[in-house]
Motif scaffolding. Structure first.
Motif, PDB file in Angstrom:
ATOM      1  N   TRP A 196       0.880  -1.129  -0.109  1.00 18.26           N
ATOM      2  CA  TRP A 196       0.021  -0.051  -0.090  1.00 18.26           C
ATOM      3  C   TRP A 196       0.792   1.134   0.211  1.00 18.26           C
ATOM      4  O   TRP A 196       2.277   1.089   0.227  1.00 18.26           O
ATOM      5  N   TYR A 213       0.561   5.923   0.785  1.00 23.78           N
ATOM      6  CA  TYR A 213      -0.243   7.080   1.134  1.00 23.78           C
ATOM      7  C   TYR A 213       0.635   8.171   0.835  1.00 23.78           C
ATOM      8  O   TYR A 213       1.715   8.241   1.067  1.00 23.78           O
ATOM      9  N   THR A 214       0.108   9.371   0.257  1.00 27.79           N
ATOM     10  CA  THR A 214       0.738  10.434   0.254  1.00 27.79           C
ATOM     11  C   THR A 214      -0.074  11.523   1.088  1.00 27.79           C
ATOM     12  O   THR A 214      -1.106  11.805   0.789  1.00 27.79           O
ATOM     13  N   THR A 220      -1.421  11.388  11.570  1.00 23.98           N
ATOM     14  CA  THR A 220      -1.841  10.351  10.332  1.00 23.98           C
ATOM     15  C   THR A 220      -1.038   9.168   9.993  1.00 23.98           C
ATOM     16  O   THR A 220      -1.678   8.141   9.829  1.00 23.98           O
ATOM     17  N   ILE A 269      -2.569   5.446  10.162  1.00 26.08           N
ATOM     18  CA  ILE A 269      -2.425   4.383   8.812  1.00 26.08           C
ATOM     19  C   ILE A 269      -1.737   3.105   9.373  1.00 26.08           C
ATOM     20  O   ILE A 269      -2.124   2.077   9.005  1.00 26.08           O
ATOM     21  N   ARG A 285       5.220  10.720   2.361  1.00 30.09           N
ATOM     22  CA  ARG A 285       4.944   9.365   1.465  1.00 30.09           C
ATOM     23  C   ARG A 285       5.232   8.160   2.265  1.00 30.09           C
ATOM     24  O   ARG A 285       6.183   7.883   2.803  1.00 30.09           O
TER      25      ARG A 285
END
Length: 145
Positions: free
Chosen positions: A18, A20-21, A37, A41, A76
């Motif tokens: 996976w 995420y940014t 955050t 996550i 990221r």
């Protein structure tokens, strides 16, 4: 029909890749938002055991990006092969100063990347090509073990 546990049903397996940014404005308050955050996550993906180390290195990378540039940044997170890669893009193409081998406890600067080097399984950086000065990407990796 058995009822599924909703927490397990929405949580991805730790081996599934996976990414995420999180785009960050040039505001030091965003460091806390990035840290929280990141923790959410990792918990959602069943990786709370690496959250403390991940928060520490991510905080250092984001803080450096915001302190040493005038533009926005991006955090990221990428999970693949049981390795978490944490990277931060910023607008300044200048390479980060390599961390010293020994850092004084009283030093006012230079401890951040030394901490990243010590707490991660590897780190580095690369320039980002593009129109004008696209900046750089500084990263580190944490293995799941």
């Amino acid at each position: 029909m058995p009822e599924a546990n909703s927490a397990q049903a929405t949580c991805a397996e730790p081996d599934e890749p996976w990414e995420y940014t999180l785009y960050i404005p040039h505001d030091l308050r965003a460091v806390t938002i990035g840290r929280r955050t990141l923790r959410l996550i990792l918990a959602a993906h069943g990786l709370p055991h690496i959250a403390e180390a991940a928060e520490l290195v991510a905080t250092e990378l984001v803080s450096n990006a915001l302190r040493h540039t005038k533009g926005p940044a991006a955090l990221r997170l990428r999970w693949a092969g049981r390795v978490l890669r944490i990277g931060v893009w910023d607008t300044d193409p200048t390479p980060p100063e390599p961390p010293p081998d020994v850092v004084s406890a009283y030093a006012e600067e230079g401890r951040g990347l030394a901490l990243v080097r010590t707490c991660s399984d590897g780190w580095g950086w690369y320039p980002l090509a593009g129109v004008g000065d696209a900046g750089k990407f500084v990263w580190c990796e944490l293995a799941a073990a």
